[in-house]
Design an enzyme around this catalytic site. Sequence first.
Site, PDB file in Angstrom:
ATOM      1  N   GLY A  12       8.599   1.174   6.856  1.00 54.99           N
ATOM      2  CA  GLY A  12       7.807  -0.024   7.138  1.00 54.99           C
ATOM      3  C   GLY A  12       8.357  -1.256   6.460  1.00 54.99           C
ATOM      4  N   ALA A  13       9.684  -1.403   6.456  1.00 59.45           N
ATOM      5  CA  ALA A  13      10.314  -2.484   5.683  1.00 59.45           C
ATOM      6  C   ALA A  13      10.593  -3.738   6.494  1.00 59.45           C
ATOM      7  CB  ALA A  13      11.617  -1.969   5.074  1.00 59.45           C
ATOM      8  N   GLY A  50       5.719  -7.534   5.396  1.00 59.01           N
ATOM      9  CA  GLY A  50       4.770  -7.257   4.324  1.00 59.01           C
ATOM     10  C   GLY A  50       5.377  -6.705   3.056  1.00 59.01           C
ATOM     11  N   GLY A  69       6.658  -3.804   2.381  1.00 58.03           N
ATOM     12  CA  GLY A  69       7.908  -3.087   2.554  1.00 58.03           C
ATOM     13  C   GLY A  69       9.099  -4.018   2.605  1.00 58.03           C
ATOM     14  N   SER A  84      -3.874   2.905  -1.883  1.00 58.82           N
ATOM     15  CA  SER A  84      -4.717   1.716  -1.794  1.00 58.82           C
ATOM     16  C   SER A  84      -5.947   1.877  -2.676  1.00 58.82           C
ATOM     17  CB  SER A  84      -5.178   1.520  -0.340  1.00 58.82           C
ATOM     18  OG  SER A  84      -6.238   0.590  -0.232  1.00 58.82           O
ATOM     19  N   TYR A  96      -9.366   5.115   7.362  1.00 59.92           N
ATOM     20  CA  TYR A  96      -8.318   4.517   6.518  1.00 59.92           C
ATOM     21  C   TYR A  96      -8.444   5.009   5.079  1.00 59.92           C
ATOM     22  CZ  TYR A  96      -5.586   1.023   3.993  1.00 59.92           C
ATOM     23  OH  TYR A  96      -4.662   0.405   3.163  1.00 59.92           O
TER      24      TYR A  96
END
Length: 293
Positions: free
Chosen positions: A21-22, A25, A27, A141, A167
């Site tokens: 996920g880079a 955001g 990442g 999280s 989530y």
Amino acid sequence: MTDWSAADLPSFAGRTVVVTGASSGLGKVTAHELARVGAHVILAVRNTAKGEAAAAEMPGRDSGRVEVRPLDLTSLASVRAFAEATDQVDVLVNNAGIMAVPYAETADGFESQIGTNHLGHFALTNLLLPKITDRVVTVSSMMHLFGRVNVKDLNWKSRPYFAWPAYAQSKLANLLFTSALQRRLERVGSPLTALAAHPGYSATNLQGKTGNKLGTPVWLAANRFFATDAAFGARQTLFAVSQDLPGDTFIGPRFLSYGPTGPVGRSPLARSTKTAEALWSLSEQLTGTAFTL
């Protein structure tokens, strides 16, 4: 805890780091900072066009130290293909995630949040483990505090689906996975470590992609007044990636979303060995992967 920041990162020259996920955001910031200090960074992304755009802004792109490779965590076939094509890795950063989205299923029939945030990373880690030399860092999280892992219905097949509880379950699963992985590493005498981090409340593209017409504007407004920036959120991950820490350490801001970076606590449910082991066994069955050291 200290006022540590990315400016304090040691050299990563000669080391390879995979960041999922880079392309945006946390990442993207994580990958950028590691490239800045000399790492060979692999941007493992679903959208390679976005990945290429992100990579173009990173130090070392022209010299080949930053590369973009496709990885779709919602597809176990994609996860396997990525792992098979990957050679030695020093650090794996399980960063990618989705947040509070409407019900959907992955290519393998998993609820999308548990599938992306936990099961995809679970499979990726197990498949890469023989090639990793240092550590696995998984981004959780604060929402894990509200999570409950239901091993009898992990994928919300027999209960009403609610986006935020789903989530929170996935983020609690990240911590249970980290603990269970560390126990297995210690059991076989491996020098590898498994760690986790959370960013606090950082403004990223996640808040704009909930798919909730009412909730998304509220989150975007809250970002302007209460959230830290992505650099602060990524700082927690970078600390976990770079510092000498005991296995199963959980890194975050001292005051949930603010304050210096360092080890923080977790919910009682996140410390449940029984739940962690049940989740591990189920995750093995669902993904067809296992601890391979």
